[in-house]
Every structure is written in C-alpha cells, then in structure tokens.
Design an enzyme around this catalytic site. Sequence first.
Site, PDB file in Angstrom:
ATOM      1  N   ASP A  58     -18.756 -50.535  70.025  1.00  0.00           N
ATOM      2  CA  ASP A  58     -17.432 -51.135  69.907  1.00  0.00           C
ATOM      3  C   ASP A  58     -17.427 -51.975  68.636  1.00  0.00           C
ATOM      4  OD1 ASP A  58     -15.060 -52.501  70.062  1.00  0.00           O
ATOM      5  OD2 ASP A  58     -15.347 -53.243  72.093  1.00  0.00           O
ATOM      6  N   ALA A  85     -12.006 -46.372  61.653  1.00  0.00           N
ATOM      7  CA  ALA A  85     -11.670 -46.733  63.033  1.00  0.00           C
ATOM      8  C   ALA A  85     -10.617 -47.840  63.082  1.00  0.00           C
ATOM      9  CB  ALA A  85     -12.927 -47.179  63.771  1.00  0.00           C
ATOM     10  N   TYR A 152       0.634 -53.840  62.364  1.00  0.00           N
ATOM     11  CA  TYR A 152      -0.107 -52.739  61.754  1.00  0.00           C
ATOM     12  C   TYR A 152       0.041 -52.765  60.235  1.00  0.00           C
ATOM     13  CZ  TYR A 152      -1.646 -47.896  61.005  1.00  0.00           C
ATOM     14  OH  TYR A 152      -2.296 -46.763  60.578  1.00  0.00           O
TER      15      TYR A 152
END
Length: 244
Positions: A58, A85, A152
């Site tokens: 993670d 990612a 974002y």
Amino acid sequence: MSRGIVLVTGATRGIGRACADAILGEGGRVLGAYRASHAAARAIRASHGERFVAHACDLGDAAGRRSLVEVARAAGPLAGVVLNAGVAIRADFTVDQVEGVDPLTAQLHLDLASPLLLLRALLRAGAIERGGAVVLVSSNLARHGLAGKVAYSAAKGGIEGATRGLARELGPAGLRVNAVAPGLLRTDMTSAIGDAGYQAYAAEVPLGRAGEAADVAPLVLFLLGDGARYITGQIVDVDGGWGA
C-alpha cells in the site's frame, strides 16, 4: 534504457499494466508494485517469468513504501521509475465523505504526496542508477477545470510542478524527470461513466475517441529510453487533442 529493472507502480491495471507490458515486450525487466490485484500479478509473472518481479504493498502507507524501497534496492539499481498509482474520486468540493474518506485529503495524499514520498525514499536509498529516468503520470485536468474533480486536479497540478522542479534539482545528478498527462482513458478507474460518458467525451476530442492505456505506454517507454536522453522537465499531453 539500460537493462536495469524499471519500477512501475500500479502495474497490474490501466496505465501501469500497459507500461509494464510495453517494457516487458521490449525485453526489459519490471518491478511491479500493486495493492490488491494478485491474480493479475500472477498472470504477468506467468507470461514473463523472472523478468517481472511483483510486490504487493500500500503506497499510501509509510510501511508499504519502505518495503518497496527494500525490494527495489535488492532488485536494482533501477533504470527507471514510473509513478502511476493513484485514485480518482468524483465529488463536489464541499463533500467531505465518500465511501469513508475525505476526497480532498485522500487524493492529495494518494495522488501527490505518496508518489513524491516514494521517490524521495528511492533517491535517499540510492536505488536509481545515474542516467536513470523518472516518469510521473499526471492528467490534462491539471490545467483544465472539471466540476467534481477539484481535488484530483489539484493533486495532478502538484505533480506537474514537482516534475519541473525535480528536473532542475536532479539533472546535475544525471537523472531525467518527465510527466505524461493523459485525457480520459477507457480504464477500470473511469468505467463508471459508461459508454454514454465515453461517447460524450469523444465528441469533444479532435481524434474522435476516448483514449486507451495502450495510447500512453509508448510515450512512457520513449521517455524512459535513450532516445529521450536530452528531454527533462516536460509534461506531455496524451489526449487526442482535447486540450488543444
């Protein structure tokens, strides 16, 4: 690109998978970091054998980043790093809970802070070879507003600013840093918009379609390689002309 291994984060899905496939297809080696797509990681390993090293972690967690750095040091030195990612959560800016997380803090952490923290740890560990290349994945929304994607866009805007600064800072050490900025791609991350959403976007794109992850991978492969040896600090859109 040397025959050293390339670290790709988010390597089992979307852009990361396309980049891993492209590197492996050229005979390269990939250290693929992923969070939970174990079946996909096993499938890549079955196709490419020891040239693909999978590591589940993670990257939003400090322990996960430390474990990846340790694997990278053992597998390396790294010829390249693809920081792909991340997450994309659509929500009004005033909303502070989406599926148990605050979309603003979650995206700033996972899409901006986490990749930069990982890169810093790799550099401190001396895990990237001189002459290596770093490619960060941004978005054309870093420079174009969209309702529901403020967090974002802010994170990706930070990625683009960091790319330019890192190119200046790391260039004297022989490292190149660039970013790719895709438009809307048909991936798992965007599938919720459905065919109608893709078609509406395609109507605004000069090339007449939404993108695919495979449209981005060749550019990443180029930026990692010797053909881009005098290119650094650049952000390259891959959006079919949407932002033109």
